[in-house]
Write an enzyme that holds these catalytic residues in place. Structure first.
Site, mmCIF file in Angstrom:
data_model
loop_
_atom_site.group_PDB
_atom_site.id
_atom_site.type_symbol
_atom_site.label_atom_id
_atom_site.label_comp_id
_atom_site.label_asym_id
_atom_site.label_seq_id
_atom_site.Cartn_x
_atom_site.Cartn_y
_atom_site.Cartn_z
ATOM 1 N N ASP A 293 74.379 39.339 22.531
ATOM 2 C CA ASP A 293 72.889 38.817 22.794
ATOM 3 C C ASP A 293 72.012 40.009 23.384
ATOM 4 O OD1 ASP A 293 70.576 37.612 22.523
ATOM 5 O OD2 ASP A 293 71.070 35.632 22.976
HETATM 6 C C1 BGC Z 1 67.816 35.562 21.682
HETATM 7 C C2 BGC Z 1 68.637 35.835 20.442
HETATM 8 C C3 BGC Z 1 67.807 36.768 19.490
HETATM 9 C C4 BGC Z 1 67.576 37.899 20.261
HETATM 10 C C5 BGC Z 1 67.096 38.836 19.390
HETATM 11 C C6 BGC Z 1 67.566 36.941 22.428
HETATM 12 O O1 BGC Z 1 66.809 36.915 23.539
HETATM 13 O O2 BGC Z 1 68.567 34.680 22.830
HETATM 14 O O3 BGC Z 1 68.664 34.422 20.041
HETATM 15 O O4 BGC Z 1 68.535 36.663 18.347
HETATM 16 O O5 BGC Z 1 66.820 37.624 21.465
HETATM 17 O O6 BGC Z 1 65.639 38.833 19.353
#
Ligand code: BGC
Length: 761
Positions: A293
């Site tokens: 993530d």
């Molecule tokens: C979120 C993810 C997301 C990623 C990219 C993160 O803050 O937890 O679910 O896909 O950002 O934007």
């Protein structure tokens, strides 16, 4: 050498048997693909292989002058060297093509990039939030909604969505429940499959994009519902509740996973080998790759797990995280770690192969510009057909929670209707949280939707603001807790109206990532507004717009009609108006329990019985309950009404006992005793009465949607076999234990018919 060939063949067999191949129209066999990927990896330097594991956020104007300094300049240089495998947040054919051109035409090996984006509930045309869609229990509609999103996103160059989020969520305080399918692992697994099939299709065209099952794992179990918080759960919950939708995602052929921000039982998920190597890549033979993530590799330092970024990189890659999203950990430290012998080069090879294999399957090596067709982009984005898809999905997502006095459906003429609430006229809030590419003010508001029905006199008053200004990313939504200056106007209109429709709830930016709430009632002054209007007119239809279950006990006690309308996306107002006026008969069922009081949370239907489920001595206090609140929820899982009336009768079991290799059938008769046709989701639950690991009081095991005309009856049957009774047992495996069971069938988890049966030797 021979060992390698055998391993390759083995991998081929594993891959061939996964549904990746069953579903893809690929020209490759698993073995031929493996050969291609291996040959490419052989040509790559260590740095180029690590480059495939590196994902950058693209934020500079790629068509402008090349960046000269800072992070942007470094990213640009890395891109030119072939040290980037994927970009996120780049959208639009012009920009995507410009970057892809650098990767393909200016780097040594010309390997195309993956372009990732959070297409969570639509791209420009917005579908209902995923929790709302899940309330439809309509897998075909959910699949169609995902397919539409993939088509629109694919047209702007995006070839990878970071969806679906398959986290089973039991805690309404956690703002991200809006992104999931609710609290049930069985329903969640089917919805995960539907969404993945919708996004990925068979990969044959630019209408299909790569999906990503996230967040692996346990993220929704953050303590106290506070986003990013610690997760500490046992093996039984992990395997029986959290993991099934992820496993279903692998079986549906998903080719990417995202790990999660949280630690799980002391080990951050991103650095967790048990989750990623043992379960995902080992037990489930997942052939795709895992992306971290955002910054979750570097956050292992804050968790107190890694001492610096270099160690974070070491732990993450060794644990099975293949791609680094914006931590700069792999690009800056992996090569050195390999040279120092702390990371085996074979692990880098494996990660690179997983990513490259996916790029081959997506067709990017055949045509790196597969998603870069300007004419297709212009013809596709915002296409009018998409409006039908999101309208259909929005109507199916609505849940009728209460309808005493038959206030609904509204008469189409001759009535004075007062519409009250800031959300009723808001054209942005219904778009929900994850609508990164949608334009503001593009949702049909309920005010607009109701105007279509012009036979009534319609007046509107805002009453009170929910938020003091439209929330701007990435800032908190500022809730209006003081301004009641609009109350009087609303009260005056309500006094003159036959029926008052009040739209209250959360702004779209009050749920989603980092939007945890400690109080899940109506935010700000809305409860007061509701009571003030009720004091002058009791004929209220309350339309809720929210991204999570709300605790609204006063409304449930006093307001005659309540409609759960979530955040329904672009066609929100039309969908709600059609339901209010009876042109569409609601059939949604809650995918998540609604509490009476935030103190009951986490509250979920598939809880355990406890040792003291009732007072041993009636009237005494020593049983599992609250002194100041009921145990029962406000609205149970699976609950939802219709303008039709469904009655359940005549439950029958084909046999009361059965053996391992046999099946039994349970059937009920459902009758529509109402005056209009309607759809009903008939739900099957079981309870395993005694087991070596205690089992929930109810577990959803099947459902069927039926449609009945007035006075029509239908027999609905479900098959029960040994497989259906399996659970992750104290022996650390999925198995069935013989013994006594109960079976329940009904229209929600709290109102069912029931019978007993036994699984015998
Ligand atoms: C979120 C993810 C997301 C990623 C990219 C993160 O803050 O937890 O679910 O896909 O950002 O934007």
């Amino acid at each position: 050498m021979i060992k390698k060939q055998i391993l390759g063949l083995l991998l081929g067999v594993i891959l061939q048997t996964t549904s990746v191949w069953a579903q893809n129209k690929t020209k490759y066999t698993a073995v031929s693909l493996d050969k291609k990927v291996s040959a490419l990896v052989k040509k790559m330097t260590l740095e180029e292989k690590i480059g495939q594991l590196n994902q950058y956020n693209g934020f500079w104007d790629v068509t402008g002058p090349k960046p000269q300094e800072g992070k942007a300049a470094k990213k640009y240089e890395d891109l030119k060297k072939g040290y980037v495998g994927s970009m996120l947040n780049v959208k639009g054919v012009k920009d995507v093509r410009a970057l892809q051109k650098i990767a393909v035409e200016e780097t040594r090996l010309g390997i195309p990039l993956l372009f990732g984006f959070d297409v969570i509930h639509g791209y420009k045309t917005i579908s209902p939030i995923p929790l709302a869609e899940s309330a439809s229990w309509d897998l075909e509609a959910i699949k169609a909604s995902a397919a539409m999103a993939a088509e629109e996103a694919g047209a702007v160059g995006i070839n990878w969505t970071f969806a679906p989020m398959v986290d089973v969520g039991r805690d309404a305080r956690w703002g991200r429940v809006m992104e999931g399918a609710g609290e049930d692992p069985y329903l969640g697994s089917l919805i995960a499959k539907a969404r993945i099939e919708g996004f990925q299709g068979d990969f044959s065209s630019n209408k299909n994009i790569l999906a990503c099952a996230k967040h692996f794992a346990g993220y929704a179990f953050s303590e106290a519902g506070r986003d990013y918080n610690t997760v500490d759960i046992g093996e039984a919950v992990l395997h029986n509740i959290v993991l099934p939708p992820f496993k279903a995602a692998v079986e549906a052929g998903v080719l990417s996973f995202m790990n999660s921000f949280n630690e799980l039982n002391g080990v951050p998920a991103t650095g967790n080998p048990y989750l990623q190597r043992k379960i995902l890549k080992g037990d489930w033979a997942f052939p795709g790759f895992v992306v971290s993530d955002w910054g979750s590799i570097l956050e292992m330092q804050n968790h107190g797990y890694a001492k610096d970024l270099k160690q974070s990189a070491e732990f993450a890659i060794n644990a099975g995280s293949d791609m680094d999203m914006e931590s700069y950990a792999y690009i800056d430290h992996l090569a050195e770690l390999v040279r120092e012998g702390k990371v085996k080069e074979s692990l880098i090879d494996d990660a690179a192969k997983r990513i490259l294999r996916t790029k081959f399957l997506l067709g990017l090596f055949d045509d790196p510009y597969k998603y870069c067709d300007e004419a297709h982009e212009a013809a596709t984005v915002g296409k009018s057909e998409f409006q039908n898809t999101v309208l259909d999905m929005a109507k199916k997502s609505i849940v009728l929670l209460k309808n005493t006095n038959d206030l609904l459906p509204l008469q189409k003429s001759g009535k004075k209707i007062a519409l009250i609430g800031a959300l009723a006229a808001d054209k942005t809030s219904p778009l929900g949280n994850w609508r990164l590419a949608a334009d503001e003010n593009t949702a049909v508001s309920l005010l607009e939707g109701m105007k279509t029905y012009s036979g009534n006199e319609l007046t509107y008053a805002q009453g009170a603001l929910v938020v003091t200004e439209q929330p701007k990313f990435p800032f908190e939504a500022l809730v209006n807790t003081t301004d009641k200056s609009g109350f009087q106007e609303a009260i005056d209109l309500a006094k003159k109206a036959d029926v008052v429709v009040m739209v209250l709830g959360e702004h779209g930016m009050q749920s989603g990532e980092a939007r945890s709430r400690a109080d899940i009632g109506l935010p700000g002054v809305q409860q007061e507004l509701l009571e003030a209007v009720y004091a002058v007119n009791k004929n209220i239809v309350l339309v809720l717009q929210n991204g999570r279950p709300l605790a609204i006990p006063w409304a449930d006690e006093n307001i005659p009609s309540i409609v759960e309308a979530w955040q329904l996306g672009t066609q929100s107002g039309n969908a709600i108006a059609q339901v209010l006026y009876g042109d569409y008969n609601p059939s949604g069922k809650l995918p998540m329990t609604f509490p009476r009081n935030v103190g009951q949370v986490p509250i979920y239907y598939n809880h355990k019985n406890t040792g003291r489920p009732y007072a041993l001595d009636p009237g005494t206090v020593f049983w599992s309950h609250y002194n100041d609140e009921k145990n029962a929820p406000l609205y149970p899982f699976g609950f939802g009404l219709s303008y039709a009336k469904f009655e359940y009768s005549d439950m029958k079991l084909s046999a009361a006992t059965f053996k391992s290799n046999e099946k039994i059938e349970v059937s009920v008769t459902v009758t529509n005793s109402g005056k209009v046709a309607g759809k009903e989701v008939v739900q099957l639950y079981i309870r395993d009465l005694v087991a070596t690991g205690t089992r929930p009081v109810l577990e959803l095991k099947g459902f069927e949607m039926i449609e009945l005309q007035p006075n029509e009856s239908k027999k609905v049957s479900f098959t029960i076999d040994e497989k259906l009774l399996e659970f992750y047992s104290a022996n650390n495996k999925w198995e069935t234990e013989k013994g006594d069971f109960k079976v329940f069938v009904g229209g929600n988890s709290a109102q069912t018919l029931q019978a007993d049966f036994q699984l015998v030797q």
